[in-house]
Design a protein around this motif. Sequence first.
Motif, PDB file in Angstrom:
ATOM      1  N   GLN A 243     -39.252   4.201  -5.496  1.00  0.00           N
ATOM      2  CA  GLN A 243     -38.256   3.215  -5.924  1.00  0.00           C
ATOM      3  C   GLN A 243     -37.730   2.422  -4.729  1.00  0.00           C
ATOM      4  O   GLN A 243     -37.560   1.207  -4.800  1.00  0.00           O
ATOM      5  CB  GLN A 243     -37.102   3.923  -6.642  1.00  0.00           C
ATOM      6  N   ARG A 244     -37.502   3.121  -3.628  1.00  0.00           N
ATOM      7  CA  ARG A 244     -37.035   2.421  -2.426  1.00  0.00           C
ATOM      8  C   ARG A 244     -38.094   1.438  -1.951  1.00  0.00           C
ATOM      9  O   ARG A 244     -37.789   0.306  -1.550  1.00  0.00           O
ATOM     10  CB  ARG A 244     -36.718   3.448  -1.340  1.00  0.00           C
ATOM     11  N   GLU A 245     -39.356   1.836  -2.016  1.00  0.00           N
ATOM     12  CA  GLU A 245     -40.454   0.946  -1.618  1.00  0.00           C
ATOM     13  C   GLU A 245     -40.508  -0.275  -2.529  1.00  0.00           C
ATOM     14  O   GLU A 245     -40.741  -1.404  -2.061  1.00  0.00           O
ATOM     15  CB  GLU A 245     -41.773   1.708  -1.668  1.00  0.00           C
ATOM     16  N   VAL A 246     -40.293  -0.071  -3.831  1.00  0.00           N
ATOM     17  CA  VAL A 246     -40.296  -1.191  -4.776  1.00  0.00           C
ATOM     18  C   VAL A 246     -39.191  -2.181  -4.433  1.00  0.00           C
ATOM     19  O   VAL A 246     -39.400  -3.406  -4.422  1.00  0.00           O
ATOM     20  CB  VAL A 246     -40.114  -0.672  -6.225  1.00  0.00           C
ATOM     21  N   ALA A 247     -37.997  -1.678  -4.151  1.00  0.00           N
ATOM     22  CA  ALA A 247     -36.874  -2.559  -3.825  1.00  0.00           C
ATOM     23  C   ALA A 247     -37.176  -3.381  -2.587  1.00  0.00           C
ATOM     24  O   ALA A 247     -36.909  -4.604  -2.548  1.00  0.00           O
ATOM     25  CB  ALA A 247     -35.605  -1.731  -3.633  1.00  0.00           C
ATOM     26  N   TRP A 249     -40.129  -4.162  -1.404  1.00  0.00           N
ATOM     27  CA  TRP A 249     -41.216  -5.094  -1.729  1.00  0.00           C
ATOM     28  C   TRP A 249     -40.683  -6.309  -2.476  1.00  0.00           C
ATOM     29  O   TRP A 249     -41.083  -7.442  -2.199  1.00  0.00           O
ATOM     30  CB  TRP A 249     -42.262  -4.354  -2.554  1.00  0.00           C
ATOM     31  N   LEU A 250     -39.770  -6.094  -3.407  1.00  0.00           N
ATOM     32  CA  LEU A 250     -39.204  -7.205  -4.168  1.00  0.00           C
ATOM     33  C   LEU A 250     -38.434  -8.160  -3.248  1.00  0.00           C
ATOM     34  O   LEU A 250     -38.542  -9.392  -3.390  1.00  0.00           O
ATOM     35  CB  LEU A 250     -38.262  -6.661  -5.265  1.00  0.00           C
ATOM     36  N   LEU A 270     -35.680  -8.316   7.326  1.00  0.00           N
ATOM     37  CA  LEU A 270     -36.640  -7.553   6.535  1.00  0.00           C
ATOM     38  C   LEU A 270     -37.099  -6.306   7.289  1.00  0.00           C
ATOM     39  O   LEU A 270     -37.297  -5.243   6.692  1.00  0.00           O
ATOM     40  CB  LEU A 270     -37.834  -8.423   6.168  1.00  0.00           C
ATOM     41  N   ASP A 271     -37.274  -6.431   8.597  1.00  0.00           N
ATOM     42  CA  ASP A 271     -37.656  -5.263   9.394  1.00  0.00           C
ATOM     43  C   ASP A 271     -36.567  -4.199   9.355  1.00  0.00           C
ATOM     44  O   ASP A 271     -36.862  -2.996   9.259  1.00  0.00           O
ATOM     45  CB  ASP A 271     -37.914  -5.686  10.853  1.00  0.00           C
ATOM     46  N   ALA A 272     -35.313  -4.636   9.446  1.00  0.00           N
ATOM     47  CA  ALA A 272     -34.201  -3.680   9.392  1.00  0.00           C
ATOM     48  C   ALA A 272     -34.155  -2.994   8.036  1.00  0.00           C
ATOM     49  O   ALA A 272     -33.900  -1.782   7.944  1.00  0.00           O
ATOM     50  CB  ALA A 272     -32.876  -4.396   9.677  1.00  0.00           C
ATOM     51  N   GLU A 343     -31.158  -4.350  -8.648  1.00  0.00           N
ATOM     52  CA  GLU A 343     -30.552  -5.533  -8.028  1.00  0.00           C
ATOM     53  C   GLU A 343     -31.616  -6.408  -7.359  1.00  0.00           C
ATOM     54  O   GLU A 343     -31.586  -7.641  -7.475  1.00  0.00           O
ATOM     55  CB  GLU A 343     -29.490  -5.110  -7.020  1.00  0.00           C
ATOM     56  N   ALA A 344     -32.548  -5.790  -6.664  1.00  0.00           N
ATOM     57  CA  ALA A 344     -33.596  -6.571  -6.009  1.00  0.00           C
ATOM     58  C   ALA A 344     -34.457  -7.280  -7.050  1.00  0.00           C
ATOM     59  O   ALA A 344     -34.832  -8.455  -6.878  1.00  0.00           O
ATOM     60  CB  ALA A 344     -34.453  -5.664  -5.125  1.00  0.00           C
TER      61      ALA A 344
END
Length: 369
Positions: A243-247, A249-250, A270-272, A343-344
């Motif tokens: 789920q964190r990866e999906v957020a 990515w979005l 984005l890196d942060a 939210e993303a």
Amino acid sequence: MTVLFDGELHVHYRFVNLTEEGEAPDLSRASGGQRNGLCGAAEPGALAMVTGLHTGEVPFVVTWHDTEPPVDDAWEEIVEVSFDPPSADLALSAFEDFHEIRLPSVQSVRARFCARGMDEAGDKDVRLADEPALDSYLLELWPAPPAPDRILKQTSMRAAYWHEAAARIPPPPTPEERAAARAAAGRAEAQRRARAAAAAERQQWGGRPPSPRLRELRGNARNMARTHRDLLDELADLPAATQREVAHWLACQAFTLAGMTGDPLAAAALDALESGAPLPPPFADERSAFAYLHPDPSRLTGTVVFLSVDEAPHRPHPIHRPSFAVPALFGATESDPLQAVVEAFTHARATFDDRADELDAALRARFLA
């Protein structure tokens, strides 16, 4: 003896009530279960009395006695009932005529209602202001334990008619039956409210109840459920790390479509996000990020910056995509990974605008294939 009222009442439709102010007994049930029909006490805390005259002034007296007074045989109609006054302050009323009555004490009361001239007044029907009174009434009250109603004297056809009518009215419910009815009505109302709340919840969550996990969500969760409930359920079933990866990515997709990835400051943000570090300036907070995006707000003339997520997807005017991509970035930082996805997703879709279907398809292909 204490005289509580002595005057004329303007009756209409042949009724006089002794009740709390603003209350009125149900005349169709007031004499239910009684032998007499002239003074009904079947409705709790009220007396409903009948006159011979249909409309006009009738002499009326109300008296209080410490003990039972002797019966005055000069009256043509005499009946007795028991009732429990709801308070010491009552109202003697007839249609729009109203008089305050204060009882010396509040306890179980016996009421003796006496009348004369009912047939003559009933035949006359209406008494005009300059005409003599044909009927008159006396209501005697005294403390006494409850007892069945009685007909002590009856001489007129009008009184006989009302007594016969009372015999056809079923008795009122007992206090236990009233309590059971109130309890049943309360249960029915609670069930109705529960059904309405469940229906409203289903509507808010896209047609079916949310899982306990979805109920924990806030923000745009219900908006997403109304339009993408199946997708939301599938995303909720993913592991927290996914789920964190999906957020993330979005948020990247939104920045890419908004043309921001070539900006070193946006790339650093984005890196942060990817590393879990705090977002660097100017993305440390929404105010500074918006000032960074729009150093000259006057240049936004004719460009839509803020939109409702429920608006139609096809708009005749362009949107400022970075203004929606940045909220997707902030949404992806939510501590709850599923909330971050919600939210993303919401803001990334707004960024894609009329190309939102492309984002949906890419999301499914990458994470839900």
